[in-house]
Design an enzyme around this catalytic site. Structure first.
Site, mmCIF file in Angstrom:
data_model
loop_
_atom_site.group_PDB
_atom_site.id
_atom_site.type_symbol
_atom_site.label_atom_id
_atom_site.label_comp_id
_atom_site.label_asym_id
_atom_site.label_seq_id
_atom_site.Cartn_x
_atom_site.Cartn_y
_atom_site.Cartn_z
ATOM 1 N N ASN A 77 9.896 40.729 20.581
ATOM 2 C CA ASN A 77 10.394 42.073 19.441
ATOM 3 C C ASN A 77 10.953 43.072 20.724
ATOM 4 O OD1 ASN A 77 10.509 44.627 18.524
ATOM 5 N ND2 ASN A 77 8.504 44.320 18.186
ATOM 6 N N LYS A 119 12.291 45.528 20.785
ATOM 7 C CA LYS A 119 12.235 46.877 20.348
ATOM 8 C C LYS A 119 13.213 47.929 20.649
ATOM 9 C CE LYS A 119 6.844 46.384 20.934
ATOM 10 N NZ LYS A 119 5.774 47.096 21.098
ATOM 11 N N HIS A 121 5.567 46.954 11.038
ATOM 12 C CA HIS A 121 4.807 47.773 12.573
ATOM 13 C C HIS A 121 4.337 48.151 12.788
ATOM 14 C CE1 HIS A 121 4.552 47.618 17.140
ATOM 15 N NE2 HIS A 121 5.550 46.080 17.173
ATOM 16 N N GLU A 177 4.450 50.077 15.561
ATOM 17 C CA GLU A 177 5.120 51.585 15.665
ATOM 18 C C GLU A 177 5.785 52.523 14.706
ATOM 19 O OE1 GLU A 177 6.270 49.699 18.802
ATOM 20 O OE2 GLU A 177 4.832 49.131 20.047
ATOM 21 N N GLU A 190 -1.922 42.119 14.812
ATOM 22 C CA GLU A 190 -1.475 43.304 15.858
ATOM 23 C C GLU A 190 -2.278 43.432 16.477
ATOM 24 O OE1 GLU A 190 2.870 42.234 17.678
ATOM 25 O OE2 GLU A 190 3.482 43.754 16.692
ATOM 26 N N GLY A 229 1.560 47.181 23.879
ATOM 27 C CA GLY A 229 1.764 48.423 25.340
ATOM 28 C C GLY A 229 1.180 48.576 26.815
ATOM 29 N N SER A 247 0.309 42.815 23.915
ATOM 30 C CA SER A 247 0.051 42.038 26.277
ATOM 31 C C SER A 247 0.483 41.298 26.018
ATOM 32 C CB SER A 247 -1.002 43.226 25.750
ATOM 33 O OG SER A 247 -0.932 44.742 26.043
ATOM 34 N N GLY A 267 5.863 41.673 22.722
ATOM 35 C CA GLY A 267 7.299 43.050 23.610
ATOM 36 C C GLY A 267 7.396 43.492 24.722
HETATM 37 P P1 13P Z 1 3.681 43.993 23.795
HETATM 38 O O1 13P Z 1 3.736 42.691 24.286
HETATM 39 O O2 13P Z 1 4.076 45.261 24.409
HETATM 40 O O3 13P Z 1 2.167 45.121 24.002
HETATM 41 O O4 13P Z 1 3.904 44.388 22.521
HETATM 42 C C1 13P Z 1 3.293 43.978 21.256
HETATM 43 C C2 13P Z 1 4.135 44.016 19.601
HETATM 44 O O5 13P Z 1 3.951 45.740 19.670
HETATM 45 C C3 13P Z 1 4.932 43.210 19.227
HETATM 46 O O6 13P Z 1 5.744 43.551 18.179
#
Ligand code: 13P
Length: 271
Positions: free
Chosen positions: A13, A15, A101, A103, A177, A183, A223, A244
């Site tokens: 992803n 983002k 997601h 976010e 997640e 993140g 992460s 991510g």
């Molecule tokens: P990170 O791997 O940057 O923590 O993000 C995970 C994520 O939200 C994947 O959709």
């Protein structure tokens, strides 16, 4: 009961990273570095980069096995929704879509009910879907993680046909997640992710999914990196990762997919 051999999936992803000018080259590099036949690979760039990524992968021999996914879809197929992208519009651009997601739950106020509508809209358009669920830190600390995720899964699937996958082993995937792990560099423990995957399959079974949800792939996200992927892939209930930040780094993706490939090979040998 004979347990189905679930696919092993690594989805990236991206983002809100990369421009159309950059995305093709990154996709091509990742495709070359992750050419692992046993692993289903999906790259989810921003909408405006879908064309560049699709074209770059089509031009690259190692890219043919990499699928392209969207990070979101609208819940309606068309209409007066300024700035939105619907699932049918993705025809020819993407074959997968992420929905729900955290976010988007946080920034766009997406509710389980709305996410369920997105999920059904995506499936109706023939997209393979990754439904994201996960608890906040306070829920984990308060021993409510399983309860919260159970509620999310039920809320998103309310009214959905348990045959959501439509007979496609990749039609419907869930990504666990935990919000506090996204993140932050603080990943969940493999055992906790596995416990949650078991709980999610329990919810799917209660909702009437065929085979008690045993055929629904469940990914871990939060992460994920080359340094911790083994902890998740060692868990039989975890079928891969939604990556991510590390999915923008070819070295990291190479190592993550290589480790996922070991699990895919072991599953194939055991089948
Ligand atoms: P990170 O791997 O940057 O923590 O993000 C995970 C994520 O939200 C994947 O959709």
């Amino acid at each position: 009961m004979i347990r189905p051999m679930r696919p092993v999936i690594v989805a990236g992803n991206w983002k809100m990273h990369t421009t159309p000018a950059e995305a093709g080259e990154l996709a091509r590099t990742i495709a070359r570095r992750t050419n692992e036949p046993g692993v289903v690979r999906v790259l989810c760039p921003p909408f405006v980069c879908l064309t560049a990524v699709r074209d770059a992968l089509a031009d690259e021999p190692a890219g043919r096995g990499v699928a392209v996914g969207a990070q979101n879809v609208h819940h309606e197929p068309a209409g007066a929704y300024t700035g939105e992208i619907s699932a049918p519009m993705l025809a020819g651009l993407a074959t997968w879509a992420i929905v729900g997601h955290s976010e988007r739950r946080r920034d766009a106020g997406e509710t389980d009910e709305l996410i369920g509508r997105k999920l059904r809209a995506a499936r109706a358009a023939g997209l393979r879907t990754i439904l994201c669920v996960g608890e906040q830190l306070a829920d984990r600390d308060g021993d409510r993680a399983i309860e919260v995720v159970d509620r999310q899964v039920r809320g998103c699937l309310a009214g959905a046909n348990p045959g959501l996958a439509g007979g496609d082993p990749l039609g419907f995937t869930i990504a666990y997640e935990p919000v506090w792990a996204i993140g932050t560099g603080r990943n969940a423990r493999g055992a906790d992710a596995a416990e949650m995957a078991g709980a999610i399959r329990g919810t799917l079974a209660a909702l009437g999914f065929a085979g008690g949800g045993e055929d629904v792939p469940i990914l871990y996200g939060g992460s994920v990196a080359s340094s911790n992927i083994a902890e998740f892939m060692a868990e039989p209930s975890i079928d891969g990762a939604l990556v991510g930040g590390a999915s923008l780094k070819p070295d990291e993706m190479a190592a993550i997919v290589a480790r996922a490939g070991l699990t895919a090979a072991a599953r194939a040998a055991a089948a």
